[in-house]
Design a protein around this motif. Structure first.
Motif, PDB file in Angstrom:
ATOM      1  N   SER A  13       2.632   1.721  -3.344  1.00 23.34           N
ATOM      2  CA  SER A  13       1.766   2.199  -4.419  1.00 23.34           C
ATOM      3  C   SER A  13       1.500   3.699  -4.294  1.00 23.34           C
ATOM      4  O   SER A  13       1.492   4.423  -5.293  1.00 23.34           O
ATOM      5  CB  SER A  13       0.446   1.430  -4.402  1.00 23.34           C
ATOM      6  OG  SER A  13      -0.259   1.661  -3.188  1.00 23.34           O
ATOM      7  N   VAL A  14       1.315   4.172  -3.049  1.00 26.92           N
ATOM      8  CA  VAL A  14       1.108   5.613  -2.828  1.00 26.92           C
ATOM      9  C   VAL A  14       2.356   6.396  -3.217  1.00 26.92           C
ATOM     10  O   VAL A  14       2.286   7.442  -3.888  1.00 26.92           O
ATOM     11  CB  VAL A  14       0.732   5.880  -1.356  1.00 26.92           C
ATOM     12  CG1 VAL A  14       0.691   7.380  -1.074  1.00 26.92           C
ATOM     13  CG2 VAL A  14      -0.610   5.255  -1.015  1.00 26.92           C
ATOM     14  N   LYS A  69       5.915   0.967 -13.092  1.00 26.36           N
ATOM     15  CA  LYS A  69       4.722   1.739 -13.448  1.00 26.36           C
ATOM     16  C   LYS A  69       5.064   2.824 -14.465  1.00 26.36           C
ATOM     17  O   LYS A  69       6.167   3.362 -14.476  1.00 26.36           O
ATOM     18  CB  LYS A  69       4.112   2.383 -12.203  1.00 26.36           C
ATOM     19  CG  LYS A  69       3.414   1.368 -11.291  1.00 26.36           C
ATOM     20  CD  LYS A  69       2.616   2.098 -10.241  1.00 26.36           C
ATOM     21  CE  LYS A  69       1.807   1.123  -9.404  1.00 26.36           C
ATOM     22  NZ  LYS A  69       0.965   1.806  -8.418  1.00 26.36           N
ATOM     23  N   LEU A 102       4.817   5.465  -5.264  1.00 25.74           N
ATOM     24  CA  LEU A 102       5.097   5.404  -6.690  1.00 25.74           C
ATOM     25  C   LEU A 102       4.152   6.297  -7.487  1.00 25.74           C
ATOM     26  O   LEU A 102       4.562   6.933  -8.464  1.00 25.74           O
ATOM     27  CB  LEU A 102       4.985   3.959  -7.186  1.00 25.74           C
ATOM     28  CG  LEU A 102       6.060   2.988  -6.696  1.00 25.74           C
ATOM     29  CD1 LEU A 102       5.853   1.622  -7.308  1.00 25.74           C
ATOM     30  CD2 LEU A 102       7.446   3.496  -7.014  1.00 25.74           C
ATOM     31  N   ASP A 103       2.892   6.354  -7.090  1.00 18.26           N
ATOM     32  CA  ASP A 103       1.959   7.256  -7.760  1.00 18.26           C
ATOM     33  C   ASP A 103       2.420   8.701  -7.641  1.00 18.26           C
ATOM     34  O   ASP A 103       2.244   9.506  -8.562  1.00 18.26           O
ATOM     35  CB  ASP A 103       0.560   7.118  -7.146  1.00 18.26           C
ATOM     36  CG  ASP A 103      -0.127   5.838  -7.611  1.00 18.26           C
ATOM     37  OD1 ASP A 103       0.285   5.303  -8.646  1.00 18.26           O
ATOM     38  OD2 ASP A 103      -1.055   5.382  -6.928  1.00 18.26           O
ATOM     39  N   LEU A 104       3.018   9.015  -6.504  1.00 20.47           N
ATOM     40  CA  LEU A 104       3.507  10.373  -6.291  1.00 20.47           C
ATOM     41  C   LEU A 104       4.819  10.612  -7.031  1.00 20.47           C
ATOM     42  O   LEU A 104       5.008  11.654  -7.661  1.00 20.47           O
ATOM     43  CB  LEU A 104       3.702  10.611  -4.790  1.00 20.47           C
ATOM     44  CG  LEU A 104       4.190  11.993  -4.362  1.00 20.47           C
ATOM     45  CD1 LEU A 104       3.190  13.069  -4.758  1.00 20.47           C
ATOM     46  CD2 LEU A 104       4.429  12.027  -2.864  1.00 20.47           C
ATOM     47  N   SER A 153       2.589   8.837 -14.551  1.00 16.95           N
ATOM     48  CA  SER A 153       1.194   9.262 -14.458  1.00 16.95           C
ATOM     49  C   SER A 153       1.033  10.668 -15.001  1.00 16.95           C
ATOM     50  O   SER A 153       1.863  11.544 -14.770  1.00 16.95           O
ATOM     51  CB  SER A 153       0.727   9.200 -12.998  1.00 16.95           C
ATOM     52  OG  SER A 153      -0.591   9.685 -12.899  1.00 16.95           O
ATOM     53  N   TYR A 162       0.823  -1.213   0.000  1.00 16.98           N
ATOM     54  CA  TYR A 162       0.000   0.000   0.000  1.00 16.98           C
ATOM     55  C   TYR A 162       0.856   1.260   0.000  1.00 16.98           C
ATOM     56  O   TYR A 162       0.621   2.186  -0.790  1.00 16.98           O
ATOM     57  CB  TYR A 162      -0.934  -0.008   1.215  1.00 16.98           C
ATOM     58  CG  TYR A 162      -2.210  -0.778   0.997  1.00 16.98           C
ATOM     59  CD1 TYR A 162      -3.196  -0.320   0.117  1.00 16.98           C
ATOM     60  CD2 TYR A 162      -2.437  -1.985   1.662  1.00 16.98           C
ATOM     61  CE1 TYR A 162      -4.361  -1.038  -0.089  1.00 16.98           C
ATOM     62  CE2 TYR A 162      -3.601  -2.707   1.450  1.00 16.98           C
ATOM     63  CZ  TYR A 162      -4.559  -2.227   0.581  1.00 16.98           C
ATOM     64  OH  TYR A 162      -5.706  -2.945   0.372  1.00 16.98           O
ATOM     65  N   TYR A 185      -1.363  16.017  -9.086  1.00 12.74           N
ATOM     66  CA  TYR A 185      -1.899  15.969  -7.742  1.00 12.74           C
ATOM     67  C   TYR A 185      -1.746  17.334  -7.064  1.00 12.74           C
ATOM     68  O   TYR A 185      -0.713  17.999  -7.206  1.00 12.74           O
ATOM     69  CB  TYR A 185      -1.173  14.921  -6.902  1.00 12.74           C
ATOM     70  CG  TYR A 185      -1.430  13.503  -7.345  1.00 12.74           C
ATOM     71  CD1 TYR A 185      -2.554  12.813  -6.918  1.00 12.74           C
ATOM     72  CD2 TYR A 185      -0.532  12.852  -8.204  1.00 12.74           C
ATOM     73  CE1 TYR A 185      -2.800  11.516  -7.339  1.00 12.74           C
ATOM     74  CE2 TYR A 185      -0.770  11.558  -8.627  1.00 12.74           C
ATOM     75  CZ  TYR A 185      -1.894  10.897  -8.187  1.00 12.74           C
ATOM     76  OH  TYR A 185      -2.134   9.618  -8.598  1.00 12.74           O
ATOM     77  N   LYS A 231       8.662  13.521 -10.719  1.00  8.95           N
ATOM     78  CA  LYS A 231       9.797  12.718 -11.149  1.00  8.95           C
ATOM     79  C   LYS A 231      10.991  13.597 -11.511  1.00  8.95           C
ATOM     80  O   LYS A 231      12.139  13.224 -11.290  1.00  8.95           O
ATOM     81  CB  LYS A 231       9.395  11.852 -12.343  1.00  8.95           C
ATOM     82  CG  LYS A 231      10.460  10.824 -12.698  1.00  8.95           C
ATOM     83  CD  LYS A 231      10.005   9.914 -13.795  1.00  8.95           C
ATOM     84  CE  LYS A 231      11.087   8.877 -14.076  1.00  8.95           C
ATOM     85  NZ  LYS A 231      10.724   7.988 -15.167  1.00  8.95           N
ATOM     86  N   THR A 254       4.719  10.880 -11.199  1.00 13.19           N
ATOM     87  CA  THR A 254       4.078  11.977 -11.922  1.00 13.19           C
ATOM     88  C   THR A 254       5.176  12.781 -12.609  1.00 13.19           C
ATOM     89  O   THR A 254       6.324  12.799 -12.178  1.00 13.19           O
ATOM     90  CB  THR A 254       3.288  12.874 -10.967  1.00 13.19           C
ATOM     91  OG1 THR A 254       4.152  13.322  -9.934  1.00 13.19           O
ATOM     92  CG2 THR A 254       2.113  12.142 -10.365  1.00 13.19           C
TER      93      THR A 254
END
Length: 293
Positions: free
Chosen positions: A51-52, A201, A54-56, A204, A48, A208, A63, A59
């Protein structure tokens, strides 16, 4: 040929060995179940938080700034590298420890790094006994395996602090990875600095809205992620240790049963030989008496 009394004494000693190995096997099974449950809980938490993070991180805007973050760049002028080795406190666990020691020796035989560039920290007494003889130690006092989640997180925070202060240019973790129920492999995994090359991944496109700022959020999330990763590897190593000990004790019990079976056959043969010899002596005695008459 051996004396039947001596064989019987060996049979009794083998029976005591069987009781010991079976008891150790059952203890390992109980410990293995506990460590598997803890490992599963840590894996869920790590998935969990990863995943949070990596999503951040992946981007576009985040990045670009991640390379400037203190957790993503190597530090330390002396280029000292820290290797954290996960071993056991006790033996009787097959090749669990020896395979790690062979990997360390093979690692330096390739001359990828020199002895002066590397420092070792052992989690487990067996690793400390091996490393103290030949390699530089970060902490001469070995860290035992009776660690709680809080102690592991404290250790992780200390390692992160030393890295950020520039004491080490990079930190690696060396441990037994349980690939299958009966197969293990030695893994050398980079702990710090964090690399985004292994992230699978895609970048994205979502932007955010972050509060208070990207830097502060990353500085909060990354230590949580690293501590969870260290915790997961610790319990994974413990799971591999108990699995190795369980298998070793199972094999030792089977071998002891084979030895006992062979000893019982030898005991019966010796006993039969002794009885036959006594019967022959009685018959020969009777024949000599009859001849005198």
């Amino acid at each position: 040929m051996s004396n039947p009394k001596e064989i019987k004494r060996r049979i009794l000693s083998i029976e005591s060995v069987i009781k010991t190995t079976e008891a150790m096997k059952m203890i390992s099974i109980v410990k293995l179940r506990k460590t598997k449950d803890l490992l599963m809980q840590v894996k869920i938490y790590l998935d969990y938080i990863e995943s949070v993070l990596l999503d951040l991180l992946l981007t576009k805007k985040c990045k670009e700034n991640s390379k400037k973050n203190q957790y993503f760049s190597e530090k330390g002028k002396g280029k000292m590298k820290l290797f954290i080795v996960f071993t056991s406190d006790r033996g009787l666990c097959g090749s669990f420890n020896s395979s790690i020691f062979e990997k360390i020796n093979h690692f330096f035989q390739k001359k990828k790094y020199s002895y002066n560039e590397c420092v070792f920290l052992s989690i487990g007494k067996k690793g400390s006994d091996f490393l103290c003889k030949k390699y530089n130690m970060y902490n001469k006092n070995w860290i035992d395996n009776n660690l709680s989640n809080q102690k592991i997180q404290f250790l992780g925070s200390k390692l992160i602090f030393d890295f950020l202060k520039g004491k080490f240019s990079s930190i690696y973790l060396m441990y037994n990875h349980l690939k299958k129920s009966l197969f293990q492999e030695i893994v050398i995994e980079k702990f710090l600095p964090i690399t985004t090359k292994n992230f699978k991944k895609k970048i994205s496109e979502i932007y955010y809205i972050l509060e208070p700022s990207k830097k502060e959020i990353l500085n909060f999330l990354i230590p949580k992620f690293l501590n969870a990763k260290l915790l997961k590897i610790f319990w994974e190593s413990a799971t591999a240790e108990h699995t190795s000990r369980m298998i070793s004790m199972h094999k030792a019990t089977e071998n002891a049963y084979d030895i006992k079976h062979d000893l019982i056959l030898n005991y019966n043969k010796e006993r039969q030989t002794t009885i036959t010899k006594e019967i022959l002596e009685i018959i020969s005695g009777l024949e000599s008496i009859n001849k005198k008459k």
